[in-house]
Write a protein that holds these residues in place. Sequence first.
Motif, PDB file in Angstrom:
ATOM      1  N   ARG A  86       0.945  -1.130   0.032  1.00 11.94           N
ATOM      2  CA  ARG A  86      -0.084  -0.169  -0.057  1.00 11.94           C
ATOM      3  C   ARG A  86       0.787   1.167  -0.093  1.00 11.94           C
ATOM      4  NH1 ARG A  86      -4.824   1.501   4.073  1.00 11.94           N
ATOM      5  NH2 ARG A  86      -5.796   3.045   2.699  1.00 11.94           N
ATOM      6  N   ASN A  87       0.446   2.243  -0.700  1.00 11.01           N
ATOM      7  CA  ASN A  87       1.279   3.380  -0.794  1.00 11.01           C
ATOM      8  C   ASN A  87       0.742   4.436   0.440  1.00 11.01           C
ATOM      9  OD1 ASN A  87       0.436   6.422  -2.560  1.00 11.01           O
ATOM     10  ND2 ASN A  87       2.493   5.826  -2.361  1.00 11.01           N
ATOM     11  N   VAL A  88       1.739   4.822   1.193  1.00 11.94           N
ATOM     12  CA  VAL A  88       1.301   5.183   2.364  1.00 11.94           C
ATOM     13  C   VAL A  88       1.784   6.872   2.256  1.00 11.94           C
ATOM     14  CG1 VAL A  88       1.772   3.338   3.673  1.00 11.94           C
ATOM     15  CG2 VAL A  88       3.648   4.741   3.329  1.00 11.94           C
ATOM     16  N   SER A  89       2.152   7.209   1.062  1.00 12.44           N
ATOM     17  CA  SER A  89       2.358   8.942   0.935  1.00 12.44           C
ATOM     18  C   SER A  89       1.431   9.453   0.062  1.00 12.44           C
ATOM     19  CB  SER A  89       3.820   8.928   0.268  1.00 12.44           C
ATOM     20  OG  SER A  89       4.050   8.326  -0.752  1.00 12.44           O
ATOM     21  N   GLY A  90       0.307   8.798  -0.297  1.00  9.89           N
ATOM     22  CA  GLY A  90      -0.832   9.271  -0.505  1.00  9.89           C
ATOM     23  C   GLY A  90      -1.169   9.478  -2.132  1.00  9.89           C
ATOM     24  N   GLU A  91      -0.275   8.814  -3.031  1.00 10.50           N
ATOM     25  CA  GLU A  91      -0.257   8.925  -4.286  1.00 10.50           C
ATOM     26  C   GLU A  91      -1.175   7.939  -5.204  1.00 10.50           C
ATOM     27  OE1 GLU A  91       3.087  10.890  -2.826  1.00 10.50           O
ATOM     28  OE2 GLU A  91       2.815   8.734  -2.983  1.00 10.50           O
ATOM     29  N   GLY A  92      -1.628   6.963  -4.352  1.00  9.74           N
ATOM     30  CA  GLY A  92      -2.421   6.046  -4.977  1.00  9.74           C
ATOM     31  C   GLY A  92      -2.124   4.786  -5.649  1.00  9.74           C
ATOM     32  N   TYR A  93      -0.786   4.607  -5.621  1.00 11.87           N
ATOM     33  CA  TYR A  93      -0.144   3.347  -6.486  1.00 11.87           C
ATOM     34  C   TYR A  93       0.109   2.103  -5.619  1.00 11.87           C
ATOM     35  CZ  TYR A  93       1.495   6.549 -10.017  1.00 11.87           C
ATOM     36  OH  TYR A  93       1.378   7.805 -11.100  1.00 11.87           O
ATOM     37  N   TYR A  94       0.098   1.126  -5.974  1.00 19.11           N
ATOM     38  CA  TYR A  94       0.334  -0.112  -5.165  1.00 19.11           C
ATOM     39  C   TYR A  94       1.611  -0.987  -5.600  1.00 19.11           C
ATOM     40  CZ  TYR A  94      -4.197   0.439  -3.038  1.00 19.11           C
ATOM     41  OH  TYR A  94      -5.290   0.969  -2.237  1.00 19.11           O
ATOM     42  N   LEU A  95       2.255  -1.295  -4.717  1.00 20.28           N
ATOM     43  CA  LEU A  95       3.528  -1.983  -5.225  1.00 20.28           C
ATOM     44  C   LEU A  95       3.202  -3.508  -5.002  1.00 20.28           C
ATOM     45  CD1 LEU A  95       6.895  -1.958  -5.342  1.00 20.28           C
ATOM     46  CD2 LEU A  95       6.752  -2.195  -2.674  1.00 20.28           C
ATOM     47  N   LYS A  96       3.811  -4.264  -6.177  1.00 22.79           N
ATOM     48  CA  LYS A  96       3.496  -5.619  -5.902  1.00 22.79           C
ATOM     49  C   LYS A  96       4.155  -6.261  -4.824  1.00 22.79           C
ATOM     50  CE  LYS A  96       2.776 -10.131  -7.593  1.00 22.79           C
ATOM     51  NZ  LYS A  96       1.775 -10.856  -6.865  1.00 22.79           N
ATOM     52  N   THR A  97       3.552  -7.089  -4.008  1.00 27.09           N
ATOM     53  CA  THR A  97       4.526  -7.741  -2.748  1.00 27.09           C
ATOM     54  C   THR A  97       4.389  -9.222  -2.847  1.00 27.09           C
ATOM     55  OG1 THR A  97       2.525  -7.748  -1.437  1.00 27.09           O
ATOM     56  CG2 THR A  97       4.225  -5.871  -1.231  1.00 27.09           C
ATOM     57  N   TYR A  98       5.160  -9.793  -2.413  1.00 29.89           N
ATOM     58  CA  TYR A  98       5.359 -11.560  -2.457  1.00 29.89           C
ATOM     59  C   TYR A  98       5.328 -12.013  -1.012  1.00 29.89           C
ATOM     60  CZ  TYR A  98       6.661 -10.462  -7.265  1.00 29.89           C
ATOM     61  OH  TYR A  98       6.802 -10.038  -8.417  1.00 29.89           O
ATOM     62  N   ALA A  99       4.856 -13.055  -0.739  1.00 32.49           N
ATOM     63  CA  ALA A  99       4.824 -13.532   0.644  1.00 32.49           C
ATOM     64  C   ALA A  99       6.155 -14.264   0.854  1.00 32.49           C
ATOM     65  CB  ALA A  99       3.600 -14.712   0.865  1.00 32.49           C
ATOM     66  N   VAL A 100       6.561 -14.168   2.159  1.00 31.02           N
ATOM     67  CA  VAL A 100       8.000 -14.593   2.132  1.00 31.02           C
ATOM     68  C   VAL A 100       7.692 -15.313   3.607  1.00 31.02           C
ATOM     69  CG1 VAL A 100      10.206 -13.953   3.251  1.00 31.02           C
ATOM     70  CG2 VAL A 100       9.148 -12.671   1.504  1.00 31.02           C
ATOM     71  N   LYS A 101       8.393 -16.424   3.682  1.00 31.33           N
ATOM     72  CA  LYS A 101       8.617 -17.480   4.808  1.00 31.33           C
ATOM     73  C   LYS A 101      10.061 -17.942   5.090  1.00 31.33           C
ATOM     74  CE  LYS A 101       7.010 -21.587   2.743  1.00 31.33           C
ATOM     75  NZ  LYS A 101       5.782 -22.706   2.891  1.00 31.33           N
ATOM     76  N   ILE A 102      10.377 -18.087   6.099  1.00 29.06           N
ATOM     77  CA  ILE A 102      11.904 -18.519   6.467  1.00 29.06           C
ATOM     78  C   ILE A 102      11.826 -19.801   6.991  1.00 29.06           C
ATOM     79  CG2 ILE A 102      14.083 -18.238   7.494  1.00 29.06           C
ATOM     80  CD1 ILE A 102      13.354 -16.070   5.456  1.00 29.06           C
ATOM     81  N   GLU A 103      12.266 -20.843   6.313  1.00 28.91           N
ATOM     82  CA  GLU A 103      12.078 -22.124   6.893  1.00 28.91           C
ATOM     83  C   GLU A 103      13.781 -22.780   6.943  1.00 28.91           C
ATOM     84  OE1 GLU A 103       9.109 -24.621   4.783  1.00 28.91           O
ATOM     85  OE2 GLU A 103       7.744 -23.639   5.782  1.00 28.91           O
ATOM     86  N   ALA A 104      13.991 -23.308   7.978  1.00 25.82           N
ATOM     87  CA  ALA A 104      15.314 -23.812   8.088  1.00 25.82           C
ATOM     88  C   ALA A 104      16.431 -22.941   7.558  1.00 25.82           C
ATOM     89  CB  ALA A 104      15.347 -25.284   7.227  1.00 25.82           C
ATOM     90  N   GLY A 105      16.307 -21.766   7.806  1.00 31.05           N
ATOM     91  CA  GLY A 105      17.299 -20.634   7.183  1.00 31.05           C
ATOM     92  C   GLY A 105      17.065 -20.161   5.855  1.00 31.05           C
ATOM     93  N   ASP A 106      16.415 -20.895   5.149  1.00 34.79           N
ATOM     94  CA  ASP A 106      16.179 -20.571   3.639  1.00 34.79           C
ATOM     95  C   ASP A 106      14.864 -19.568   3.683  1.00 34.79           C
ATOM     96  OD1 ASP A 106      18.291 -21.987   2.954  1.00 34.79           O
ATOM     97  OD2 ASP A 106      17.029 -23.491   2.024  1.00 34.79           O
ATOM     98  N   TRP A 107      15.213 -18.460   2.427  1.00 35.00           N
ATOM     99  CA  TRP A 107      14.044 -17.854   2.018  1.00 35.00           C
ATOM    100  C   TRP A 107      13.142 -18.559   1.176  1.00 35.00           C
ATOM    101  CZ3 TRP A 107      13.271 -12.272   1.932  1.00 35.00           C
ATOM    102  CH2 TRP A 107      14.380 -11.386   2.550  1.00 35.00           C
ATOM    103  N   TRP A 108      12.135 -18.626   1.382  1.00 34.06           N
ATOM    104  CA  TRP A 108      10.919 -19.107   0.573  1.00 34.06           C
ATOM    105  C   TRP A 108       9.908 -18.130   0.068  1.00 34.06           C
ATOM    106  CZ3 TRP A 108      10.562 -24.150  -1.519  1.00 34.06           C
ATOM    107  CH2 TRP A 108      11.511 -24.713  -0.836  1.00 34.06           C
ATOM    108  N   ILE A 109       9.785 -17.782  -1.119  1.00 35.54           N
ATOM    109  CA  ILE A 109       8.872 -16.645  -1.785  1.00 35.54           C
ATOM    110  C   ILE A 109       7.891 -17.128  -2.589  1.00 35.54           C
ATOM    111  CG2 ILE A 109       8.949 -14.563  -2.970  1.00 35.54           C
ATOM    112  CD1 ILE A 109      12.003 -14.207  -2.052  1.00 35.54           C
TER     113      ILE A 109
END
Length: 111
Positions: A86-109
């Motif tokens: 979510r754009n928090v400075s008020g311009e109305g744009y949205y940034l594509k985000t990806y879910a992240v989890k850390i398992e056994a020390g590895d990044w999973w996206i």
Amino acid sequence: MWWKKQAEEWVNAGPLLQWFQPGEQGLKLAEIAGKTITLAQWNGRQFAFAKKCPHAGGILANGYIDAQGCITCPLHHYKFNMENGRNVSGEGYYLKTYAVKIEAGDWWIAL
């Protein structure tokens, strides 16, 4: 059908230490499953989102994380919540985000 969202696929992006040292905060570009994305670590949490700002295409890894934990674009200083895009400075744009989890020390996206 074009209106159906594709199922997310969890991709192993490698060890956490490959991207960030313990306690390090910041932004890095990463090539994950043929896609360049931005990885972030802030206050012990990990985030993944688009490489470029949705406004004018600034490379977000060249920006910074502000005191509230928002990614700030280096071009026009638009700010985005790293968790939900979510754009928090008020311009109305949205940034594509990806879910992240850390398992056994590895990044999973979820791409």
